[in-house]
Design an enzyme around this catalytic site. Sequence first.
Site, mmCIF file in Angstrom:
data_model
loop_
_atom_site.group_PDB
_atom_site.id
_atom_site.type_symbol
_atom_site.label_atom_id
_atom_site.label_comp_id
_atom_site.label_asym_id
_atom_site.label_seq_id
_atom_site.Cartn_x
_atom_site.Cartn_y
_atom_site.Cartn_z
ATOM 1 N N ARG A 26 0.988 -1.133 -0.006
ATOM 2 C CA ARG A 26 -0.040 -0.022 -0.077
ATOM 3 C C ARG A 26 0.905 1.307 0.014
ATOM 4 O O ARG A 26 1.926 1.401 0.752
ATOM 5 C CB ARG A 26 -0.956 0.029 1.084
ATOM 6 C CG ARG A 26 -1.654 1.206 1.421
ATOM 7 C CD ARG A 26 -2.702 1.254 2.807
ATOM 8 N NE ARG A 26 -3.297 2.623 2.710
ATOM 9 C CZ ARG A 26 -3.180 3.307 3.739
ATOM 10 N NH1 ARG A 26 -2.689 2.858 4.940
ATOM 11 N NH2 ARG A 26 -3.484 4.650 3.754
ATOM 12 N N GLU A 69 -3.468 -0.664 7.933
ATOM 13 C CA GLU A 69 -2.361 -0.250 8.905
ATOM 14 C C GLU A 69 -2.547 -1.179 10.015
ATOM 15 O O GLU A 69 -3.554 -1.043 10.817
ATOM 16 C CB GLU A 69 -2.336 1.031 9.128
ATOM 17 C CG GLU A 69 -1.660 2.072 7.937
ATOM 18 C CD GLU A 69 -1.616 3.566 8.326
ATOM 19 O OE1 GLU A 69 -1.313 3.713 9.693
ATOM 20 O OE2 GLU A 69 -1.659 4.397 7.368
ATOM 21 N N HIS A 125 -2.669 10.875 1.418
ATOM 22 C CA HIS A 125 -2.066 10.616 2.685
ATOM 23 C C HIS A 125 -1.606 12.064 3.250
ATOM 24 O O HIS A 125 -0.387 11.938 3.360
ATOM 25 C CB HIS A 125 -1.265 9.564 2.793
ATOM 26 C CG HIS A 125 -1.099 8.785 4.260
ATOM 27 N ND1 HIS A 125 -1.268 7.428 4.144
ATOM 28 C CD2 HIS A 125 -0.571 9.080 5.211
ATOM 29 C CE1 HIS A 125 -0.910 7.116 5.617
ATOM 30 N NE2 HIS A 125 -0.441 8.106 6.064
ATOM 31 N N ASN A 153 -7.523 1.013 9.505
ATOM 32 C CA ASN A 153 -5.983 1.325 10.395
ATOM 33 C C ASN A 153 -6.264 1.241 11.686
ATOM 34 O O ASN A 153 -7.424 1.799 12.545
ATOM 35 C CB ASN A 153 -5.605 2.741 10.151
ATOM 36 C CG ASN A 153 -5.325 2.807 8.513
ATOM 37 O OD1 ASN A 153 -5.315 2.278 7.833
ATOM 38 N ND2 ASN A 153 -4.673 4.103 8.095
ATOM 39 N N TYR A 167 -4.526 0.581 15.785
ATOM 40 C CA TYR A 167 -3.334 0.325 16.663
ATOM 41 C C TYR A 167 -3.556 0.134 18.035
ATOM 42 O O TYR A 167 -3.039 -0.576 18.875
ATOM 43 C CB TYR A 167 -2.464 1.808 16.582
ATOM 44 C CG TYR A 167 -1.897 1.895 15.323
ATOM 45 C CD1 TYR A 167 -0.552 1.378 14.821
ATOM 46 C CD2 TYR A 167 -2.481 2.443 14.159
ATOM 47 C CE1 TYR A 167 -0.131 1.594 13.673
ATOM 48 C CE2 TYR A 167 -1.913 2.712 13.011
ATOM 49 C CZ TYR A 167 -0.752 2.270 12.597
ATOM 50 O OH TYR A 167 -0.336 2.354 11.315
ATOM 51 N N GLU A 203 -7.436 8.095 6.845
ATOM 52 C CA GLU A 203 -7.643 8.449 8.265
ATOM 53 C C GLU A 203 -8.144 9.964 8.254
ATOM 54 O O GLU A 203 -7.550 10.864 8.842
ATOM 55 C CB GLU A 203 -6.540 8.387 9.219
ATOM 56 C CG GLU A 203 -5.945 6.923 9.330
ATOM 57 C CD GLU A 203 -4.793 7.029 10.226
ATOM 58 O OE1 GLU A 203 -4.120 8.108 10.605
ATOM 59 O OE2 GLU A 203 -4.027 5.803 10.406
HETATM 60 O O1 IFM Z 1 2.684 6.972 10.530
HETATM 61 C C1 IFM Z 1 1.353 7.066 10.592
HETATM 62 C C2 IFM Z 1 0.720 6.887 9.526
HETATM 63 O O2 IFM Z 1 0.946 7.881 8.590
HETATM 64 C C3 IFM Z 1 -0.870 7.071 9.579
HETATM 65 N N1 IFM Z 1 -1.370 6.159 10.580
HETATM 66 C C4 IFM Z 1 -0.819 5.954 11.978
HETATM 67 C C5 IFM Z 1 0.696 5.837 11.443
HETATM 68 C C6 IFM Z 1 1.589 5.809 13.017
HETATM 69 O O3 IFM Z 1 1.345 6.817 13.662
#
Ligand code: IFM
Length: 449
Positions: A77, A355, A121, A292, A294, A166
């Site tokens: 990606r 992500e 992005h 995405n 985390y 995002e």
């Molecule tokens: O690096 C970023 C990315 O650009 C967007 N999502 C989160 C990642 C980590 O912070």
Amino acid sequence: MTRISFPDDFLWGTATSSYQIEGAWQEDGKGESIWDRFTHTPGKIKDGSTGDVACDHYHRYREDVALMKEVGLRGYRFSVCWPRILPAGKGEVNQKGLDFYSRLTDSLLEAGIEPLLTLYHWDLPQALEDQGGWTNRDIARWFGDYAAVVARALGDRIKLWTTLNEPQIFGMLGYATGQHAPGAMDQLQYILLSHYINLAHADGVAAIRNEASAAKVGCVLQLPPIHPRSDSDEDRRAARVMDGLMNRWYAEPALLGRYPEDILELFKDLDLPILDGDLERMNQPLDFAGLNLYSRLFAYHDPNIPLIEGMLDFDYRRPGAEYTHFGWELYPKSIYESLMRFKNEWGDTDVYVTENGIAAEDQLVDGKVNDQDRIDFLAAYLAEVRRAMDDGVKVKGFFQWSFMDNFEWAEGYTSRWGIVYVDYESLERTLKASAHWYRNLIESGGYDR
Ligand code: IFM
């Protein structure tokens, strides 16, 4: 030990973005982006760095694709830098910019790697920012026109397309808190312009479909579960509201073609710039969603903020919880929770994890990087992805963030996210232990845990 296995056709990849890796900020006719302007403004970036050179991927993309092949990636990606294609944001096309992405695409396909393209992005052309950027309603049309140019050039070879990375993150950090480019700080304005972001996404989808009929088109949303900080009714309500503001405000237009009722009600006195026809224009069915993910966030009730009646608590540290080097909680269940929402709330669509990854304090010692914490992170989160698939979510692929260490926005180069280590002096790349682990996982279709 349990074996965690994935289907043979699962799309295993990694992800990057243009500003974070490309460098070549003034080459081959590229225009200035808001991130060029922001990083060149003293005091904005933690280590005072810029993306002027970054990983120099613009010149080293062949070497990078060869490394991807060595890792056995099946997907990659990347994002396109808008001002490389349209230096003024609209109007004249810079053919050299398009040629770069065309060469990159061909290299990927030759290596047997499926490209997944993201149109935006965060590197908005500065020329458009000078005309209001995301605060200008015309941004939706400008984005649609830009999407058409890229889709016309690459639509014959790229099958997987996504629009905005995002949306709520670049909107909030860029226009409400000022931590990201362009550095504006106006919460109300952010709420108003969020409608233009949703319109732009929709116009982008329509433009891609118009130019590339075989394209599969999706969105890329970061959708952290938002939990109440305590069990009180007020905190629970705050969490629901924050989920609405942060997640559902973008997920529902993209995936269900409508705004969430409770948040429209919350905004009813704000004069949102929703014109006749906008809701129809926004209803652009997608082929898949990109997630995405985390970690999770916490919210709490704040009686001093009547408008939203809740606050996200970014600093809240739960006793007993573990945190990454970057300060984000290690909470693998978050990916399960978010994935389940696609099945239960958002139309049971196909999903790619676009992500997921961890920043760690990686050290290059004797030519090796032993990033066991990254391997542990991926093993824990992927087990939760598998669990969501077992519970019926149609997850089609996983793109680890990130292929290589890179420029982490306001944090500069202070955190490393890659499975490939980058020496920022020599720009030499070294596969980390996690890259070898990922290769084995891809080759054998799973891992033991
Ligand atoms: O690096 C970023 C990315 O650009 C967007 N999502 C989160 C990642 C980590 O912070």
